[in-house]
Design an enzyme around this catalytic site. Structure first.
Site, PDB file in Angstrom:
ATOM      1  N   ASP A 130       0.828  -1.202   0.000  1.00 47.28           N
ATOM      2  CA  ASP A 130       0.000   0.000   0.000  1.00 47.28           C
ATOM      3  C   ASP A 130       0.869   1.262   0.000  1.00 47.28           C
ATOM      4  OD1 ASP A 130      -2.330   1.412  -0.017  1.00 47.28           O
ATOM      5  OD2 ASP A 130      -2.764   1.158   2.110  1.00 47.28           O
ATOM      6  N   GLY A 131       0.303   2.316  -0.585  1.00 50.61           N
ATOM      7  CA  GLY A 131       0.964   3.624  -0.530  1.00 50.61           C
ATOM      8  C   GLY A 131       1.559   4.088  -1.850  1.00 50.61           C
TER       9      GLY A 131
ATOM     10  N   TRP B 190       2.615   7.990  -2.534  1.00 48.76           N
ATOM     11  CA  TRP B 190       4.046   8.190  -2.829  1.00 48.76           C
ATOM     12  C   TRP B 190       4.186   9.025  -4.104  1.00 48.76           C
ATOM     13  CZ3 TRP B 190       7.229   6.840  -6.939  1.00 48.76           C
ATOM     14  CH2 TRP B 190       8.609   6.857  -6.699  1.00 48.76           C
TER      15      TRP B 190
ATOM     16  N   ASN C  10     -10.745  -3.491  -6.930  1.00 47.42           N
ATOM     17  CA  ASN C  10      -9.939  -2.482  -7.630  1.00 47.42           C
ATOM     18  C   ASN C  10     -10.450  -2.160  -9.034  1.00 47.42           C
ATOM     19  OD1 ASN C  10      -6.752  -3.465  -6.126  1.00 47.42           O
ATOM     20  ND2 ASN C  10      -8.120  -1.797  -5.567  1.00 47.42           N
TER      21      ASN C  10
ATOM     22  N   ARG D 179       2.178  -5.037   5.926  1.00 53.52           N
ATOM     23  CA  ARG D 179       1.399  -4.038   5.191  1.00 53.52           C
ATOM     24  C   ARG D 179       2.119  -2.706   5.272  1.00 53.52           C
ATOM     25  NH1 ARG D 179      -4.905  -2.829   4.295  1.00 53.52           N
ATOM     26  NH2 ARG D 179      -4.571  -0.978   3.034  1.00 53.52           N
TER      27      ARG D 179
ATOM     28  N   ARG E  61      -5.206  -2.593   8.429  1.00 53.16           N
ATOM     29  CA  ARG E  61      -6.364  -3.462   8.177  1.00 53.16           C
ATOM     30  C   ARG E  61      -5.977  -4.515   7.146  1.00 53.16           C
ATOM     31  NH1 ARG E  61      -8.408   1.794   6.432  1.00 53.16           N
ATOM     32  NH2 ARG E  61      -7.773   2.116   4.274  1.00 53.16           N
ATOM     33  N   LEU E  62      -6.880  -5.511   6.986  1.00 55.40           N
ATOM     34  CA  LEU E  62      -6.578  -6.619   6.070  1.00 55.40           C
ATOM     35  C   LEU E  62      -7.107  -6.384   4.658  1.00 55.40           C
ATOM     36  CD1 LEU E  62      -7.084  -9.824   8.250  1.00 55.40           C
ATOM     37  CD2 LEU E  62      -4.989  -8.574   7.762  1.00 55.40           C
TER      38      LEU E  62
END
Ligand code: FPP
Length: 246
Positions: free
Chosen positions: A20-21, A25, A68, A186, A192-193
């Site tokens: 994630d991110g 970024w 997604n 993560r 969170r999952l």
């Protein structure tokens, strides 16, 4: 710095990553979100190399969830293209990596499905590391899918209702031959999952870091493993029982 602290005899056998991110970024650099996914794909490759060198037998990367598809179309296209581009037979063979598509493969675009199936077949005897890529995956889809297959087998008389156990469900999950993850990492600060391997992560150690995925590097991986090794895994037993068994 952290690498020397790793106990090589107690490595996690399977590490799963929620990458994630990427978007944040990229935005922090005044770039489009897709730019972050390109950088994220490089991080995936570097992480795979690092895990292979360490001797971790299984890794799984959560690259695209069944939810997604509702992202902006150009971002979805970028992720589909990136995935297709990375299913390069040559690289997998050179590095002895076994590939596993974890997800709803039947509902992938045909070119991606064909490429994934070809690569799984081609790499099935590779030994250095097994890499799962969760693509068009979600845990709720996976559990509903497993329930449907099991119900069908019962209906057709191939299995008895009373024979259904946790192991039956295990066998029908998209993760197939992979053992359950020991460690989930993560990145990106959320804790969170996000509908990822809810069944398989029952006893995994969870590790969250604020680092955005494109900034995640070898040192970050070593640090996560050291943290994992500092924990006592009890699997429902008491701390005393676990210590005695050692
Ligand atoms: C989450 O970050 C990341 C994704 C939804 C995609 C992850 C995909 C890759 C790292 C590339 C995949 C590459 C291959 C080879 C399959 P986000 O976009 O939700 O970031 P944000 O939370 O900062 O918006």
């Amino acid at each position: 710095m952290y690498k020397e602290q790793i106990d090589m005899a107690r490595l996690p056998q399977h590490i799963a990553f929620i990458m994630d991110g990427n978007g944040r970024w990229a935005q922090a650099r005044g770039q489009q979100r897709s730019y972050g996914h390109f950088a994220g794909a490089d991080t995936l490759e570097a992480t795979l190399r690092c895990a292979t060198k360490l001797g971790i037998p299984y890794v799984t990367f959560y690259a695209f969830s069944t939810e997604n598809w509702s992202r902006p179309q150009d971002e979805v296209n970028t992720l589909l293209d990136l995935m297709l581009k990375h299913l390069e037979e040559k690289i997998f063979m050179e590095n002895d990596v076994k590939f596993l598509l974890v997800g709803d493969i039947e509902n992938l675009p045909q070119n991606l499905r064909d490429a994934s199936e070809r690569l799984m077949e081609k790499t099935k005897n590779n030994k250095a590391i097994t890499m799962g890529v969760a693509f068009n995956y979600s845990s709720r889809w996976e559990l509903a899918h497993a329930a449907k297959i099991i119900a069908k087998e019962v209906k057709e008389g191939k299995m008895k209702l009373e024979d259904i156990t946790a192991e039956t469900i295990d066998r029908h999950l998209a993760t197939g031959i992979m053992p359950n993850p020991d460690l989930l990492i993560r990145t990106g600060g959320e804790q969170r999952l996000s509908n990822f391997q809810m069944w398989q992560l029952a006893y995994a150690e969870l590790y969250f870091t604020d680092t955005y995925w494109p900034d995640f590097n070898d040192e970050c991986l070593y640090k996560a493993i050291v943290d994992y090794q500092s924990r006592q895994r009890r699997f429902g037993k008491t701390g005393e029982q676990v210590t005695e068994n050692k």
